[in-house]
Design a protein around this motif. Structure first.
Motif, PDB file in Angstrom:
ATOM      1  N   TRP A  97       0.790  -1.231   0.000  1.00 34.76           N
ATOM      2  CA  TRP A  97       0.000   0.000   0.000  1.00 34.76           C
ATOM      3  C   TRP A  97       0.823   1.282   0.000  1.00 34.76           C
ATOM      4  O   TRP A  97       0.287   2.364  -0.225  1.00 34.76           O
ATOM      5  N   LEU A  98       2.119   1.184   0.230  1.00 34.56           N
ATOM      6  CA  LEU A  98       2.952   2.382   0.391  1.00 34.56           C
ATOM      7  C   LEU A  98       3.780   2.658  -0.855  1.00 34.56           C
ATOM      8  O   LEU A  98       4.435   1.772  -1.392  1.00 34.56           O
ATOM      9  N   THR A  99       3.752   3.932  -1.298  1.00 35.26           N
ATOM     10  CA  THR A  99       4.559   4.383  -2.429  1.00 35.26           C
ATOM     11  C   THR A  99       5.492   5.492  -1.952  1.00 35.26           C
ATOM     12  O   THR A  99       5.069   6.398  -1.219  1.00 35.26           O
ATOM     13  N   TYR A 100       6.750   5.429  -2.373  1.00 42.56           N
ATOM     14  CA  TYR A 100       7.728   6.431  -1.954  1.00 42.56           C
ATOM     15  C   TYR A 100       7.867   7.528  -3.014  1.00 42.56           C
ATOM     16  O   TYR A 100       7.903   7.242  -4.214  1.00 42.56           O
ATOM     17  N   GLU A 101       7.915   8.764  -2.545  1.00 43.92           N
ATOM     18  CA  GLU A 101       8.157   9.920  -3.406  1.00 43.92           C
ATOM     19  C   GLU A 101       9.416  10.634  -2.924  1.00 43.92           C
ATOM     20  O   GLU A 101       9.588  10.859  -1.722  1.00 43.92           O
ATOM     21  N   THR A 102      10.276  11.007  -3.866  1.00 47.42           N
ATOM     22  CA  THR A 102      11.564  11.599  -3.517  1.00 47.42           C
ATOM     23  C   THR A 102      11.646  13.044  -3.972  1.00 47.42           C
ATOM     24  O   THR A 102      11.274  13.373  -5.105  1.00 47.42           O
ATOM     25  N   GLY A 123       5.170   7.672   1.220  1.00 43.03           N
ATOM     26  CA  GLY A 123       6.353   7.844   2.047  1.00 43.03           C
ATOM     27  C   GLY A 123       7.249   8.904   1.419  1.00 43.03           C
ATOM     28  O   GLY A 123       7.609   8.792   0.246  1.00 43.03           O
ATOM     29  N   LEU A 124       7.585   9.925   2.181  1.00 40.60           N
ATOM     30  CA  LEU A 124       8.353  11.059   1.656  1.00 40.60           C
ATOM     31  C   LEU A 124       9.837  10.890   1.974  1.00 40.60           C
ATOM     32  O   LEU A 124      10.217  10.681   3.130  1.00 40.60           O
TER      33      LEU A 124
END
Length: 360
Positions: free
Chosen positions: A326-331, A355-356
């Protein structure tokens, strides 16, 4: 070097401050922060910074009036200069860093796997925050997992502590556990632990109307309610509350609804930071701030050297793997572009399923 600073009494007021990197004294090292995570937990650090001491970890530059501070973050940094024989240049560390490009530390208690920052201004602060993992040379270290580690590890460590705290107190006699701000990552980590524990009472996740579908899709809570459905909570059942929101209005209404059956309220976070503070109906004598480092120190003494870390690590690894569903990371690249990201996080505009990560 550059620092992202906020006003201690107004998290909407922030600035970037630049200065030359300081000369190192004997025994000091200079770290270049490589990347760090941003979560609602960092907002909590700012809101309760004076009470808990979070402002004391990283002294801000050019703070003539004493009103500026640096919010701590969890992340990774590399040693770029060293006057400490036991910690050479090129070392990579994981731990508690300033929201800045560089940081000076004074290594102490150096072992093969860890160092402690012995800087004088940090000597009275909780040891768990002054401990850094030495990653260079560790055969199981995988940079591909950096984002998961810096975003989820500190939150799921708190989740692990909360579950252990509840079981250690026999659930405070509760027949149901209410988790407020159920979409937050710390809450989800706790929900994993409750789901896996066949002894656990039924769980109720409470969240905003806009996050109802997201939280229900996790399938972790026995019941999911919105904040305007407090009357649907069975007030006849003894209840323990774990609150990540800090919303005085929600807690006051819920406490009043439950009355004597509000057995215990653990105040953990302030995702609703603008509503922080109890109101009428709030039962103070059965409500207490949960401080994970204090629980960690307690268990470290009871379980013996390294046992807490072993158990918490196993929980984090399992929960982090499950979170991939369910979690997607953005950078975000660079400290100069962090202001808008910080504002969105502070104002609750970041999806709980994001997730940042910030890279420098």
């Amino acid at each position: 070097m550059m620092q992202f600073q906020v006003r201690k009494d107004d998290l909407s007021n922030h600035r970037l401050v630049e200065a030359d990197a300081p000369d190192l004294a004997d025994g000091e090292i200079l770290l270049k922060v490589d990347r760090f995570g941003l979560t609602a937990n960092n907002i909590t650090y700012g809101v309760v910074g004076e009470r808990i001491g979070y402002w004391n970890f990283f002294p801000p530059l050019n703070d003539d009036d004493g009103r500026w501070g640096i919010i701590p973050v969890w992340g990774f940094a590399d040693v770029v200069a060293s006057n400490a024989a036991e910690v050479p240049e090129g070392e990579r560390l994981y731990g508690y860093f300033s929201m800045a490009t560089h940081l000076v530390m004074r290594p102490q208690k150096v072992s093969e796997t860890r160092i402690f920052d012995g800087s004088k201004h940090r000597s009275a602060l909780p040891p768990v925050y002054n401990s850094y993992v030495r990653l260079t040379g560790q055969p199981d270290y995988d940079r591909a997992l950096d984002s998961a580690r810096m975003v989820l590890h500190p939150l799921y460590a708190t989740s692990f502590c909360l579950h252990d705290f509840l079981t250690d107190n026999d659930w405070f006699g509760a027949e149901q556990i209410m988790v407020i701000s159920a979409s937050s990552k710390t809450a989800i980590g706790l929900a994993y632990a409750l789901t896996d524990d066949e002894r656990a009472p039924a769980s109720i996740g409470m969240t905003s109307a806009r996050n109802l579908d997201l939280v229900r899709s996790l399938g972790l809570y026995d019941t999911v309610l919105s904040y305007d459905e407090i009357e649907a909570v069975d007030a006849a059942k003894p209840t323990a509350i774990v609150d990540m929101s800090g919303s005085g209005s929600v807690l006051s209404e819920l406490h009043a609804h439950l009355g004597d059956n509000m057995r215990y309220c653990s105040n953990v976070g302030v995702t609703h930071w603008s509503e922080f503070g109890p109101g009428p109906g709030f039962i103070r004598e059965r409500s207490h701030m949960f401080f994970a480092p204090g629980h960690i120190q307690k268990r470290a003494g009871e379980w013996g050297k390294g046992e807490f870390e072993k158990r918490a690590l196993a929980f984090w690894q399992s929960a982090a793997e499950r979170s991939n569903d369910w979690l997607t990371y953005e950078t975000t690249e660079g400290l100069a572009d962090i202001a808008g990201l910080f504002d969105d996080l502070r104002d609750g505009k970041v999806s709980p399923h994001t997730g940042l990560a910030v890279t420098l």
